[in-house]
Scaffold this motif. Structure first.
Motif, PDB file in Angstrom:
ATOM      1  N   SER A  77     -67.913   7.797  15.289  1.00 41.57           N
ATOM      2  CA  SER A  77     -67.378   9.138  15.021  1.00 41.57           C
ATOM      3  C   SER A  77     -66.208   9.124  14.059  1.00 41.57           C
ATOM      4  N   CYS A  78     -65.508   8.001  13.931  1.00 43.07           N
ATOM      5  CA  CYS A  78     -64.328   7.937  13.067  1.00 43.07           C
ATOM      6  C   CYS A  78     -64.051   6.484  12.717  1.00 43.07           C
ATOM      7  N   SER A  79     -63.931   6.193  11.434  1.00 44.02           N
ATOM      8  CA  SER A  79     -63.676   4.828  10.992  1.00 44.02           C
ATOM      9  C   SER A  79     -62.186   4.547  10.910  1.00 44.02           C
ATOM     10  N   ALA A  80     -61.827   3.281  10.816  1.00 46.53           N
ATOM     11  CA  ALA A  80     -60.431   2.899  10.704  1.00 46.53           C
ATOM     12  C   ALA A  80     -59.819   3.398   9.397  1.00 46.53           C
ATOM     13  N   ARG A 118     -56.059   7.083   6.475  1.00 40.98           N
ATOM     14  CA  ARG A 118     -55.910   8.085   5.422  1.00 40.98           C
ATOM     15  C   ARG A 118     -55.339   9.386   5.979  1.00 40.98           C
ATOM     16  N   ARG A 119     -55.881   9.855   7.098  1.00 42.39           N
ATOM     17  CA  ARG A 119     -55.366  11.077   7.709  1.00 42.39           C
ATOM     18  C   ARG A 119     -53.935  10.868   8.212  1.00 42.39           C
ATOM     19  N   ARG A 120     -53.629   9.704   8.729  1.00 39.63           N
ATOM     20  CA  ARG A 120     -52.263   9.421   9.183  1.00 39.63           C
ATOM     21  C   ARG A 120     -51.268   9.558   8.048  1.00 39.63           C
ATOM     22  N   ASP A 121     -51.568   8.955   6.903  1.00 38.11           N
ATOM     23  CA  ASP A 121     -50.656   9.035   5.759  1.00 38.11           C
ATOM     24  C   ASP A 121     -50.515  10.467   5.249  1.00 38.11           C
ATOM     25  N   GLU A 122     -51.614  11.201   5.235  1.00 36.18           N
ATOM     26  CA  GLU A 122     -51.549  12.599   4.779  1.00 36.18           C
ATOM     27  C   GLU A 122     -50.682  13.438   5.701  1.00 36.18           C
TER      28      GLU A 122
END
Length: 240
Positions: free
Chosen positions: A24-27, A32-36
């Motif tokens: 469902s979600c890759s590392a 990428r979402r964390r940095d954004e």
């Protein structure tokens, strides 16, 4: 929500992103979402909302603050990494953490591992600015012996804070630094009520021989026994 749940798992479990990633979600997506979200200030807003909610429901003890630093490894380096004085000069970072009187984290500052704790005190206390003018009139800052110097006292005096600082060269316990006198009863129990607990058994002294001398015996005094003898009759025969 899937990415956010994965990031919460990383924070709670302390696991690598690859261990939490699945179909469902890759590392890569999590990073990428964390940095954004970091660049957008999402986590800063979320952290402040959590502190405000905790203060309304339970209450923050902002009248008593504790500041201390710890050194962690930084094998991959980084902008804040430096030579660690406790790890043979390898790369490391120092985290100066600010907590309230109940241990709730209020903010932290990251610096090189070789930075002195007292030099990070000012930027660490500046994290209180997140609460605006909703601060107690009298604030006491509890510090260990690493902050025992004139610069620290001058800073606390300029900020209008009272400081309780441990003296260098004298070992103190955590409850003594915080002023919890009731815990001293646990550190000084009444020994006459529990005699000889540190001598649970009496064992004889047996001389060790080499394989060639194993048949050689020494006379054993009559008052010594070659077996273990308990000092009281009710001593348990096995460990619980």
């Amino acid at each position: 929500m899937i990415v956010f749940d994965k990031l919460v798992q990383v924070l709670v479990l302390g696991a690598a992103y690859e261990r939490i990633a699945d179909a469902s979600c890759s590392a890569t997506t999590m990073r990428r979402r964390r940095d954004e979200w970091i660049d957008a200030g999402v986590f800063r807003t979320l952290e402040q909302a959590c502190l405000d909610s905790y203060d309304k429901m339970i209450g923050l003890d902002l009248a008593n603050l504790v500041v201390d630093g710890c050194i962690v490894k930084a094998p991959c380096g980084g902008e804040a990494a430096g030579r660690s004085p406790v790890d043979r000069g390898k790369q490391g970072t120092k985290r100066s953490l600010l907590v309230d009187g109940n241990g709730i984290p209020l903010g932290r500052v990251t610096a090189a591992a070789n930075r002195n704790d007292s030099l990070l005190l000012a930027p660490t206390l500046e994290k209180l600015s997140r609460f605006g003018f909703h601060l107690p009139e009298n604030i006491t800052v509890h510090l260990n012996a690493g902050y025992d110097n004139g610069k620290t006292r001058d800073l606390l005096a300029a900020l209008g804070c009272e400081g309780i600082i441990s003296n260098k060269g004298r070992t103190t316990t955590s409850w003594e630094t915080m002023g919890y006198r009731e815990n001293q009863l646990l550190a000084q129990p009444r020994l006459p009520q529990t005699p000889h607990l540190h001598r649970a058994t009496r064992t004889s002294h047996r001389r060790v021989h080499s394989p060639r001398q194993r048949h050689h015996h020494h006379p054993t005094p009559a008052h010594r026994s070659m077996v273990t003898l308990p000092l009281w009759d009710t001593k348990p025969t096995r460990q619980p």
